[in-house]
Design a protein around this motif. Structure first.
Motif, PDB file in Angstrom:
ATOM      1  N   HIS A   1       0.402   4.066  -2.762  1.00 54.30           N
ATOM      2  CA  HIS A   1      -0.293   5.297  -2.391  1.00 54.30           C
ATOM      3  C   HIS A   1       0.570   6.327  -1.661  1.00 54.30           C
ATOM      4  O   HIS A   1       0.132   7.461  -1.467  1.00 54.30           O
TER       5      HIS A   1
ATOM      6  N   GLU B   1      -7.521  -3.403   3.606  1.00 55.34           N
ATOM      7  CA  GLU B   1      -6.773  -4.241   2.673  1.00 55.34           C
ATOM      8  C   GLU B   1      -6.731  -5.690   3.149  1.00 55.34           C
ATOM      9  O   GLU B   1      -6.768  -6.632   2.331  1.00 55.34           O
TER      10      GLU B   1
ATOM     11  N   LEU C   1       0.821  -1.208   0.000  1.00 55.30           N
ATOM     12  CA  LEU C   1       0.000   0.000   0.000  1.00 55.30           C
ATOM     13  C   LEU C   1       0.859   1.264   0.000  1.00 55.30           C
ATOM     14  O   LEU C   1       0.538   2.249  -0.674  1.00 55.30           O
TER      15      LEU C   1
ATOM     16  N   LEU D   1      -5.088  -0.077   6.076  1.00 56.98           N
ATOM     17  CA  LEU D   1      -4.415  -1.366   6.134  1.00 56.98           C
ATOM     18  C   LEU D   1      -5.399  -2.464   6.530  1.00 56.98           C
ATOM     19  O   LEU D   1      -5.385  -3.566   5.959  1.00 56.98           O
TER      20      LEU D   1
ATOM     21  N   VAL E   1      -0.863   5.828   4.306  1.00 60.98           N
ATOM     22  CA  VAL E   1      -1.383   4.531   4.744  1.00 60.98           C
ATOM     23  C   VAL E   1      -1.721   4.590   6.231  1.00 60.98           C
ATOM     24  O   VAL E   1      -0.848   4.718   7.084  1.00 60.98           O
TER      25      VAL E   1
END
Length: 220
Positions: free
Chosen positions: A43, A56, A39, A53, A48
């Motif tokens: 990004h 995800e 991530l 998280l 993040v």
């Protein structure tokens, strides 16, 4: 014997890596570390969050704290340690199969460049380390660990260079080589990897034999 120098340099990195025991790492923790790196690369490191998280990983954000009581800082530190540990052991496995100093050097360049191109999180590592060198941003204590990792890794290149008969003052050339390798995704792709590896090795030998800026001035 000259090989003792390379062996000692390798063992220093091996001993350093051994202080991080990953044998008890659960699949859930490992998945979180890998997801955080993925991530962050996609990004941006600072964007993040724990909630992102958790999404995800398809779990609830509070569940992350069961795995990482220290929260985001712990995840940042562990993900970087995890990334470098995998990198370090891959480098050691590559050089363990070599016999000569040139083979040792080439194996390091080959393995580093291959991982740089095929693992996007490698660029994230380089960015975080470079940024932290200018504006300290890594969790407390991690900065010194990063410095140690880099120093042990560069020592392996230095040992190989000396064993290849290059003057001991090769720090500038080694950093030039690492700049070429770490920037690999800018000049090659996975499709051109075999040719890129051969080219990087060739360039690294050329750079290694260039006189440093200081030694050039001495003879001026």
């Amino acid at each position: 014997m000259s090989s003792a120098r390379r062996y000692d340099a390798s063992e220093r990195l091996r001993v350093h890596l051994s202080q991080f025991d990953w044998s008890g790492q659960t699949p859930a923790r490992r998945a979180a570390l890998e997801a955080f790196l993925r991530l962050s690369n996609a990004h941006g490191f600072t964007t993040v969050t724990m909630r992102m998280l958790a999404t995800e990983l398809t779990i609830k954000a509070p569940s992350l704290y069961a795995y990482f009581p220290g929260g985001r800082d712990e995840i940042v530190a562990e993900s970087l340690r995890w990334h470098f540990s995998k990198f370090g052991y891959a480098i050691l496995a590559a050089v363990d199969r070599t016999e000569t100093a040139a083979e040792f050097w080439d194996a390091m360049v080959r393995e580093h460049l291959t991982r740089q191109v095929t693992l996007p999180e490698s660029d994230l590592w380089d960015l975080l380390v470079a940024t932290d060198a200018v504006v300290p941003s890594l969790p407390a204590g991690l900065h010194d660990q990063v410095d140690s990792w880099v120093a042990y890794y560069e020592d392996m290149y230095r040992a190989a260079a000396i064993d290849m008969g290059i003057d001991a003052d090769v720090d500038e050339q080694i950093r030039l080589v690492l700049t070429v390798v770490e920037g690999a995704r800018r000049w090659c792709s996975a499709d051109t990897l075999p040719n890129a590896v051969a080219r990087a090795i060739q360039v690294s030998h050329s750079l290694l034999r260039l006189p440093s800026a200081d030694s050039s001035r001495v003879g001026a």
